[in-house]
Design a protein around this motif. Structure first.
Motif, short mmCIF file in Angstrom:
data_model
loop_
_atom_site.label_atom_id
_atom_site.label_comp_id
_atom_site.label_asym_id
_atom_site.label_seq_id
_atom_site.Cartn_x
_atom_site.Cartn_y
_atom_site.Cartn_z
N ARG A 161 11.67 9.38 3.39
CA ARG A 161 11.12 10.72 3.11
C ARG A 161 10.43 10.80 1.75
O ARG A 161 9.42 11.48 1.59
CB ARG A 161 12.21 11.80 3.20
N GLU A 162 10.94 10.12 0.78
CA GLU A 162 10.35 10.11 -0.57
C GLU A 162 8.89 9.64 -0.55
O GLU A 162 8.10 10.01 -1.40
CB GLU A 162 11.20 9.19 -1.45
N PHE A 163 8.54 8.82 0.46
CA PHE A 163 7.19 8.27 0.54
C PHE A 163 6.33 8.93 1.63
O PHE A 163 5.20 8.51 1.87
CB PHE A 163 7.24 6.75 0.77
N ALA A 164 6.86 9.97 2.27
CA ALA A 164 6.12 10.66 3.33
C ALA A 164 4.83 11.26 2.77
O ALA A 164 4.81 11.76 1.64
CB ALA A 164 6.99 11.75 3.95
N GLY A 165 3.78 11.19 3.53
CA GLY A 165 2.50 11.80 3.15
C GLY A 165 1.74 11.04 2.09
O GLY A 165 0.78 11.57 1.53
N GLN A 166 2.13 9.78 1.83
CA GLN A 166 1.47 9.01 0.78
C GLN A 166 0.72 7.79 1.31
O GLN A 166 0.36 6.90 0.54
CB GLN A 166 2.49 8.59 -0.28
N GLY A 167 0.49 7.74 2.61
CA GLY A 167 -0.29 6.65 3.19
C GLY A 167 0.50 5.43 3.61
O GLY A 167 -0.08 4.45 4.09
N VAL A 168 1.82 5.46 3.46
CA VAL A 168 2.64 4.31 3.83
C VAL A 168 2.54 4.05 5.34
O VAL A 168 2.36 2.90 5.77
CB VAL A 168 4.11 4.50 3.40
N ALA A 169 2.63 5.08 6.14
CA ALA A 169 2.58 4.90 7.60
C ALA A 169 1.24 4.30 8.03
O ALA A 169 1.21 3.41 8.89
CB ALA A 169 2.82 6.24 8.30
N SER A 170 0.16 4.75 7.44
CA SER A 170 -1.16 4.20 7.79
C SER A 170 -1.22 2.71 7.47
O SER A 170 -1.77 1.91 8.24
CB SER A 170 -2.27 4.93 7.03
N LYS A 171 -0.65 2.34 6.34
CA LYS A 171 -0.67 0.92 5.95
C LYS A 171 0.24 0.10 6.86
O LYS A 171 -0.06 -1.06 7.17
CB LYS A 171 -0.30 0.78 4.48
N MET A 172 1.32 0.69 7.34
CA MET A 172 2.19 -0.02 8.28
C MET A 172 1.47 -0.21 9.62
O MET A 172 1.56 -1.28 10.22
CB MET A 172 3.52 0.71 8.46
N LEU A 173 0.74 0.81 10.07
CA LEU A 173 -0.02 0.66 11.32
C LEU A 173 -1.07 -0.44 11.18
O LEU A 173 -1.23 -1.27 12.07
CB LEU A 173 -0.70 1.97 11.70
N ALA A 174 -1.77 -0.44 10.05
CA ALA A 174 -2.79 -1.47 9.81
C ALA A 174 -2.14 -2.86 9.80
O ALA A 174 -2.70 -3.81 10.36
CB ALA A 174 -3.51 -1.20 8.50
#
Length: 176
Positions: free
Chosen positions: A104-117
């Motif tokens: 949660r601390e990293f939500a909304g900071q682009g982490v998920a997009s980088k994981m998808l990539a």
């Protein structure tokens, strides 16, 4: 927003407690917002057999400055769940993305997009044709997120029993 340096790598066996903690945090957060999704995790159920998946190299950990920021599971074969949703596919052309979690601390900071990539790069390196994933059809945020990340909705599994609930699931795919 995407300025964080995110490192994605295979989780190590000794990192199982970190991975399990991320899963528990996400399941707890989902429950706190009224979702039944992943309630089984809170009850100690692990349908993905996370320890074995780590040993097989299928669990990936995302970190920011060495701090856990998220995780996902990426299979180069269909699970029973995938076969139910997608139909049996013995082609070995696809990888199946599951359990995308963000601390949660990293939500909304682009982490998920980088994981998808990263999942797409892994699939490409393994000679696969595409990455497939599913999500609850009722989760507008995730559906928009996956579409915005270049995944095309290719189907819907109607009234599928997910254990915690019966729901519709959207099926997404992105070529690598």
């Amino acid at each position: 927003m995407n300025s964080l340096k995110v490192t994605v790598r295979q989780a190590k066996e000794e990192e199982l407690p970190i991975v399990q903690d991320i899963l528990m945090q996400t399941a707890g957060w989902l429950k706190s917002i009224g979702s039944k999704q992943w309630n089984g995790i809170l009850e100690g159920k692990d349908h993905h057999d996370t320890p074995a998946a780590i040993r097989r190299g299928e669990v990936y950990l995302a970190t920011v400055q060495g701090k856990p920021a998220g995780m996902f599971v990426l299979w180069d074969h269909q699970s029973e769940w995938d076969g139910e949703l997608w139909g049996i596919d013995e082609s070995q052309d696809y990888m199946y993305l599951h359990r995308v979690n963000i601390v949660r601390e990293f939500a909304g900071q682009g982490v998920a997009s980088k994981m998808l990539a990263a999942s797409l790069e892994i699939a490409k390196d393994k000679g696969k044709k595409a990455v497939r994933l599913d999500c609850l059809a009722s989760n507008d945020y995730l559906n928009k997120f996956y579409a915005g990340a270049g995944f095309a909705q290719v189907g819907v599994a109607k009234d599928h029993d997910a254990g915690e609930q019966t729901a519709d699931f959207n099926l997404y795919e992105q070529a690598v």
